[in-house]
Write an enzyme that holds these catalytic residues in place. Structure first.
Site, PDB file in Angstrom:
ATOM      1  N   TRP A 201       0.846  -1.195   0.000  1.00 17.43           N
ATOM      2  CA  TRP A 201       0.000   0.000   0.000  1.00 17.43           C
ATOM      3  C   TRP A 201       0.888   1.254   0.000  1.00 17.43           C
ATOM      4  O   TRP A 201       1.869   1.314   0.731  1.00 17.43           O
ATOM      5  CB  TRP A 201      -0.917  -0.028   1.242  1.00 17.43           C
ATOM      6  CG  TRP A 201      -1.754   1.207   1.351  1.00 17.43           C
ATOM      7  CD1 TRP A 201      -2.733   1.617   0.489  1.00 17.43           C
ATOM      8  CD2 TRP A 201      -1.667   2.198   2.376  1.00 17.43           C
ATOM      9  NE1 TRP A 201      -3.262   2.813   0.909  1.00 17.43           N
ATOM     10  CE2 TRP A 201      -2.632   3.191   2.071  1.00 17.43           C
ATOM     11  CE3 TRP A 201      -0.886   2.356   3.524  1.00 17.43           C
ATOM     12  CZ2 TRP A 201      -2.821   4.312   2.870  1.00 17.43           C
ATOM     13  CZ3 TRP A 201      -1.084   3.470   4.316  1.00 17.43           C
ATOM     14  CH2 TRP A 201      -2.044   4.434   3.988  1.00 17.43           C
ATOM     15  N   ASP A 368     -16.369  11.204  -3.614  1.00 15.55           N
ATOM     16  CA  ASP A 368     -15.749   9.962  -3.140  1.00 15.55           C
ATOM     17  C   ASP A 368     -16.557   9.395  -1.976  1.00 15.55           C
ATOM     18  O   ASP A 368     -17.755   9.682  -1.807  1.00 15.55           O
ATOM     19  CB  ASP A 368     -14.276  10.254  -2.769  1.00 15.55           C
ATOM     20  CG  ASP A 368     -13.369   9.053  -2.944  1.00 15.55           C
ATOM     21  OD1 ASP A 368     -13.345   8.198  -2.037  1.00 15.55           O
ATOM     22  OD2 ASP A 368     -12.686   8.951  -3.979  1.00 15.55           O
ATOM     23  N   ASP A 369     -15.919   8.624  -1.145  1.00 12.69           N
ATOM     24  CA  ASP A 369     -16.548   7.900  -0.039  1.00 12.69           C
ATOM     25  C   ASP A 369     -17.337   8.841   0.886  1.00 12.69           C
ATOM     26  O   ASP A 369     -16.985  10.012   1.013  1.00 12.69           O
ATOM     27  CB  ASP A 369     -15.399   7.249   0.760  1.00 12.69           C
ATOM     28  CG  ASP A 369     -15.886   6.145   1.662  1.00 12.69           C
ATOM     29  OD1 ASP A 369     -17.112   5.942   1.746  1.00 12.69           O
ATOM     30  OD2 ASP A 369     -15.032   5.479   2.271  1.00 12.69           O
ATOM     31  N   TRP A 479     -14.679   2.568  -8.595  1.00 14.77           N
ATOM     32  CA  TRP A 479     -15.081   1.281  -7.985  1.00 14.77           C
ATOM     33  C   TRP A 479     -13.924   0.816  -7.114  1.00 14.77           C
ATOM     34  O   TRP A 479     -12.883   0.400  -7.614  1.00 14.77           O
ATOM     35  CB  TRP A 479     -15.369   0.285  -9.099  1.00 14.77           C
ATOM     36  CG  TRP A 479     -15.815  -1.076  -8.664  1.00 14.77           C
ATOM     37  CD1 TRP A 479     -15.074  -2.026  -8.035  1.00 14.77           C
ATOM     38  CD2 TRP A 479     -17.110  -1.655  -8.869  1.00 14.77           C
ATOM     39  NE1 TRP A 479     -15.813  -3.156  -7.829  1.00 14.77           N
ATOM     40  CE2 TRP A 479     -17.074  -2.958  -8.330  1.00 14.77           C
ATOM     41  CE3 TRP A 479     -18.299  -1.199  -9.451  1.00 14.77           C
ATOM     42  CZ2 TRP A 479     -18.180  -3.814  -8.367  1.00 14.77           C
ATOM     43  CZ3 TRP A 479     -19.394  -2.054  -9.488  1.00 14.77           C
ATOM     44  CH2 TRP A 479     -19.328  -3.347  -8.953  1.00 14.77           C
ATOM     45  N   ASP A 480     -14.141   0.855  -5.794  1.00 15.34           N
ATOM     46  CA  ASP A 480     -13.045   0.593  -4.869  1.00 15.34           C
ATOM     47  C   ASP A 480     -13.149  -0.812  -4.278  1.00 15.34           C
ATOM     48  O   ASP A 480     -14.200  -1.471  -4.359  1.00 15.34           O
ATOM     49  CB  ASP A 480     -13.105   1.645  -3.740  1.00 15.34           C
ATOM     50  CG  ASP A 480     -11.722   1.997  -3.219  1.00 15.34           C
ATOM     51  OD1 ASP A 480     -10.807   1.177  -3.363  1.00 15.34           O
ATOM     52  OD2 ASP A 480     -11.580   3.087  -2.659  1.00 15.34           O
ATOM     53  N   ASN A 482     -11.233  -2.362  -0.733  1.00 16.70           N
ATOM     54  CA  ASN A 482     -10.209  -1.925   0.208  1.00 16.70           C
ATOM     55  C   ASN A 482      -9.680  -2.947   1.203  1.00 16.70           C
ATOM     56  O   ASN A 482      -9.250  -2.568   2.291  1.00 16.70           O
ATOM     57  CB  ASN A 482     -10.713  -0.694   0.964  1.00 16.70           C
ATOM     58  CG  ASN A 482     -10.528   0.557   0.123  1.00 16.70           C
ATOM     59  OD1 ASN A 482      -9.475   0.733  -0.492  1.00 16.70           O
ATOM     60  ND2 ASN A 482     -11.529   1.398   0.060  1.00 16.70           N
ATOM     61  N   ASP A 548      -2.754   5.232  -3.584  1.00 17.77           N
ATOM     62  CA  ASP A 548      -3.236   6.273  -2.668  1.00 17.77           C
ATOM     63  C   ASP A 548      -2.135   7.271  -2.384  1.00 17.77           C
ATOM     64  O   ASP A 548      -2.359   8.272  -1.710  1.00 17.77           O
ATOM     65  CB  ASP A 548      -3.697   5.649  -1.347  1.00 17.77           C
ATOM     66  CG  ASP A 548      -5.102   5.075  -1.462  1.00 17.77           C
ATOM     67  OD1 ASP A 548      -5.726   5.283  -2.505  1.00 17.77           O
ATOM     68  OD2 ASP A 548      -5.558   4.419  -0.504  1.00 17.77           O
TER      69      ASP A 548
HETATM   70  C1  GLA Z   1      -9.463   3.985  -0.695  1.00 17.15           C
HETATM   71  C2  GLA Z   1      -9.126   4.673  -2.008  1.00 17.15           C
HETATM   72  C3  GLA Z   1      -9.087   6.171  -1.799  1.00 17.15           C
HETATM   73  C4  GLA Z   1     -10.422   6.635  -1.285  1.00 17.15           C
HETATM   74  C5  GLA Z   1     -10.776   5.879  -0.010  1.00 17.15           C
HETATM   75  C6  GLA Z   1     -12.190   6.192   0.446  1.00 17.15           C
HETATM   76  O1  GLA Z   1      -8.440   4.144   0.227  1.00 17.15           O
HETATM   77  O2  GLA Z   1      -7.933   4.182  -2.510  1.00 17.15           O
HETATM   78  O3  GLA Z   1      -8.778   6.826  -2.999  1.00 17.15           O
HETATM   79  O4  GLA Z   1     -11.401   6.439  -2.265  1.00 17.15           O
HETATM   80  O5  GLA Z   1     -10.688   4.482  -0.198  1.00 17.15           O
HETATM   81  O6  GLA Z   1     -12.538   5.495   1.569  1.00 17.15           O
END
Ligand code: GLA
Length: 783
Positions: A201, A368-369, A479-480, A482, A548
């Site tokens: 990461w 975003d989120d 589209w994430d 994680n 990120d």
């Molecule tokens: C991940 C993505 C980020 C962002 C966050 C939101 O870490 O890589 O770019 O969208 O989620 O929670």
């Protein structure tokens, strides 16, 4: 081209692309013997190219009494089984219908198909050009009625050959696949280095070179995704290969799950290369009449160094992997609100960011989120895609409308493969999550994975995401995904050995059902940054969020690594705040842009804190990017060797060669640095070009205490006056202009000297730590 000839009634297959040739033949016993992979030759003198067999190797197994020199262990092969004398790594480990692991596939027939032969379940490369043909070789293990088809698709223009295998069980009894890789080939060793792109990461795809030694070098992932640890793509290069010279082979896989690639050096100096689905926890039962398809592997070769190899892959991906409305289309400049707000926003804040972004020239606003359910932190709400009315009181469609009225397109973030235990979805459907009954589940980012093996879960995701996409005017989706997968288990499956592969098949099913009918939507996939950057996902999503980590110095490593395998049109690259949120590194806004423009440009920062002069700088950056966008996204990209460890140089040449843009980056300043040479290879050697720096500002604060010496009055460098001046005023960074021929550019031009504290005039280059310049090279217009 696919040429087939025969010698002693045994077939010889010659596969040719524009610059490469690949040859194998059927041996007298029916195996496929690899003969050659390299530059295209005018005459293939097979007697010369073929490995000789004139000695019996002690302790080896003789395949057939008729030929004591025929031992599978020493023959370069295109495919190999188990238990017949080849002790190298086999691409297949199958518990055969007779209960043994012994298999020996022999040639039975071949077919030529026009174009590609698509897989029924997996994404595969598509035609995208005229000269594509597929050779299918049919083979059978005669004593068990188990068959394989080896597919070789030749992409002439791209200099790529793809390979995949389909295994069919014609035996009345079942068989169990424990490993079925997509390809196998044995190349003669040329002092190879295996080059992999590894990390984790926020430090994805760093290049690592490993000298091949006897035994196996492995590049693999077991996380459930293609992973940020080891990208599936890898290279084999001769020891002396550089960016522009020497031989290199590239391999990659059109697949997003656990992958396995290996290079095994044998004592006969053959290197066996295999790539495919990772056998880790894999087991697949095939009953009578059933078949299993391995994902498509791709390979390329170049004799003009790493850049030649990369350019083959870049062309191939832009032509044969990316599909739909966004194929070959310029990508919009976006603003993403994540690093500006994280979860703390409301409609007013969002709209202000969008309005400011619009003024700077941004084209797409990405929310975003945090816009749905009870998603105010990463502890809750994942899975509940109903808009959070506290943040967006009039709903999503209303907000998207506001953004559209501003003149921006609207994009939205989802993480549809996941669920927080604290969510309505989990409370209603705990059985949708990947957990093992009776075992405490392990969490990643406070969330569980949804069971994509279960069709009900897939239907839920397809309908909930589709509904939102249809209710609001959305032209982009991020589209994430994680977390990695743990406790792999689905009650829906009888055989848990299928889990990892079924998960990825489920993902592909969902993506094609959601985005197939909505081809206008630009999909950018993401997995904590670049945790799933692979050719499988690129078949659905034309761009992927690379990392990120938006620190430009870190990105120089990450994007350099990615660029070996993937074109810039697929790489999401954003300018963010400094000091950087992860490294605390302070970098000039010019360098943040100069790095991010090599990719699909975005901004991810709170614009309201920018000074007016920074806003001017960004506005000019965006205008510059739009002017050269096709060169950055679709030009011919190269990494240029600078000969200095503190410099990185990237370059894009427009397809018609009329323009090029080169980025020259200094990672760390050194004292009294010797002159820098700027090489700009690849233009027309007989024509003349103007080389000009892209104008950029030099902010006064970069000088610290030095300002005392350059101003007529002495001022406190940290005081109010200079802080204020810094908001409204900046110096012009060194401007350079050279008028030179293409051949001189090829050799390199010496740039102006760098500042070293002893003298300054407007021609002095002031780079310092993390400084950079873009140089635009334009064909001189004849009067
Ligand atoms: C991940 C993505 C980020 C962002 C966050 C939101 O870490 O890589 O770019 O969208 O989620 O929670």
């Amino acid at each position: 081209m696919i040429h087939i000839s025969s010698e002693d009634s045994r077939q010889i297959f010659i596969l040719e692309t524009e610059n490469t040739g690949y040859i194998f033949q059927v041996t007298r016993f029916g195996h496929l013997e690899h003969i050659y992979y390299g530059s295209k030759l005018a005459n293939y003198d097979l007697d010369g190219l073929r490995r000789k067999r004139n000695v019996v190797i002690g302790s080896s197994i003789v395949y057939h009494a008729d030929d004591p020199l025929y031992s599978l262990d020493i023959i370069p092969l295109e495919w190999s089984g188990i238990g017949r004398g080849d002790y190298r790594f086999s691409p297949a480990e199958i518990k055969m219908p007779d209960g043994s692991f012994v298999c020996d596939f022999l040639y039975t027939d071949h077919k030529i198909h026009e174009g590609c032969v698509p897989s029924a379940e997996l994404p595969t490369a598509c035609e995208g050009e005229n000269n594509v043909r597929t050779l299918e070789i049919l083979m059978e293990d005669r004593s068990s009625q188990v068959e394989i088809s080896l597919f070789y698709t030749v992409f002439e223009e791209s200099n790529v050959i793809s390979r995949r295998v389909v295994l069919t069980n014609r035996n009345p009894s079942p068989l169990t696949i424990r490993r079925l890789l997509s390809m196998c080939v044995d190349l003669p060793n040329r002092n190879f280095r295996m080059i992999t792109f590894d990390g984790g990461w926020i430090k994805e795809t760093h290049r690592h070179d490993h000298m091949l030694q006897y035994g196996m070098a492995v590049n693999s992932s077991t996380t459930g995704g293609s992973s940020n640890r080891h990208n599936p793509g890898f290279l084999l290069a001769c020891s002396e290969t550089s960016e522009d010279h020497g031989e290199v082979y590239g391999f990659n896989l059109v697949y997003s799950g656990n992958h396995f690639g290996c290079a095994e050096l044998s004592e006969r100096q053959l290197v066996r290369i295999c790539i495919g689905i990772n056998p880790h926890c894999f087991e697949w039962v095939l009953n009578h009449g059933e078949h299993f398809e391995a994902p498509e592997a791709v390979m390329t070769y170049s004799s003009s160094g790493f850049n030649g190899m990369s350019q083959n892959f870049h062309g191939f991906i832009n032509r044969n992997i990316i599909r739909g409305d966004w194929k070959g289309k310029e990508r919009p400049v976006l603003i993403n609100n994540w690093e500006a707000h994280f979860f703390k926003f409301n409609q007013r804040k969002l709209f202000r960011l969008a309005r400011q972004a619009k003024k700077l020239g941004v084209e797409l606003f990405v929310l975003d989120d945090g816009w749905f359910g009870n998603r105010n932190s990463d502890h809750a709400g994942l899975g509940d895609y109903t808009v959070n009315r506290r943040k967006l009181p009039w709903g999503l469609s209303h907000f998207a409308g506001m953004i559209k009225k501003l003149g921006l397109d609207f994009g939205l973030w989802f993480e549809p493969e996941m669920v927080n235990p604290d969510s309505d979805l989990y409370r209603t459907h705990p059985e949708y999550a990947v957990v093992i009954p009776g075992r405490e589940p392990t969490l990643g980012r406070n969330q569980l994975v949804l069971d994509l093996c279960n069709p009900k879960v897939r239907d839920y995701i397809v309908s909930s995401v589709s509904q939102i996409l249809d209710d609001a005017d959305i032209s982009y989706v991020k589209w994430d995904m994680n977390r990695h997968i743990s406790e792999a288990f689905s009650p829906y499956l009888e055989n848990q050995g299928e889990f990892f592969h079924r998960y990825i098949l489920g993902l592909y099913d969902i993506l094609s059902r959601i985005f197939g009918p909505r081809p206008h939507i630009l999909l950018e996939t993401c997995s904590s940054g670049g945790n799933r950057f692979d050719l499988g996902l690129l078949c659905y999503s034309p761009q992927i969020w690379a990392s990120d980590d938006t620190d430009p110095v870190e990105r120089l490593h990450i994007v350099s690594g990615l660029s070996y395998l993937y074109p810039l049109s697929t790489i999401g690259a954003h300018v963010s705040e400094a000091p950087h949120q992860q490294t605390l590194r302070q970098t000039p806004v010019s360098t943040r842009f100069n790095v991010s423009c090599f990719g699909c440009l975005g901004y991810e920062m709170d614009l309201k804190y920018l000074s007016s002069v920074e806003k001017k700088e960004i506005k000019e950056q965006i205008a510059f990017y739009k002017l050269h966008r096709d060169t950055f996204q679709y030009g011919s990209f190269s990494r240029i060797e600078t000969g200095k460890s503190n410099k990185v140089q990237w370059q894009c040449i427009k397809q018609d060669k009329s323009t090029a843009v080169t980025g020259f980056f200094q990672t760390q300043a050194t004292s009294a640095e010797a002159p820098d040479l700027l090489r700009i290879p690849g233009l027309d050697r007989l024509l003349r070009y103007n080389v000009r720096t892209k104008p950029q500002r030099l902010f006064i604060k970069r000088f610290g205490g030095l300002v005392k010496h350059i101003l007529p009055v002495e001022l406190n460098p940290g005081g109010l006056i200079l802080r204020l001046a810094n908001r409204y005023y900046a110096l012009t960074d060194c401007v350079e202009h050279y008028n030179v021929g293409g051949d001189t550019l090829d050799e390199g031009i010496f740039l102006n000297d760098q500042f070293m504290g002893s003298y300054y005039n407007p021609q002095t280059r002031l780079l310092g730590d993390f400084g950079s310049n873009l140089y635009v090279i334009e064909l001189e217009v004849q009067q």
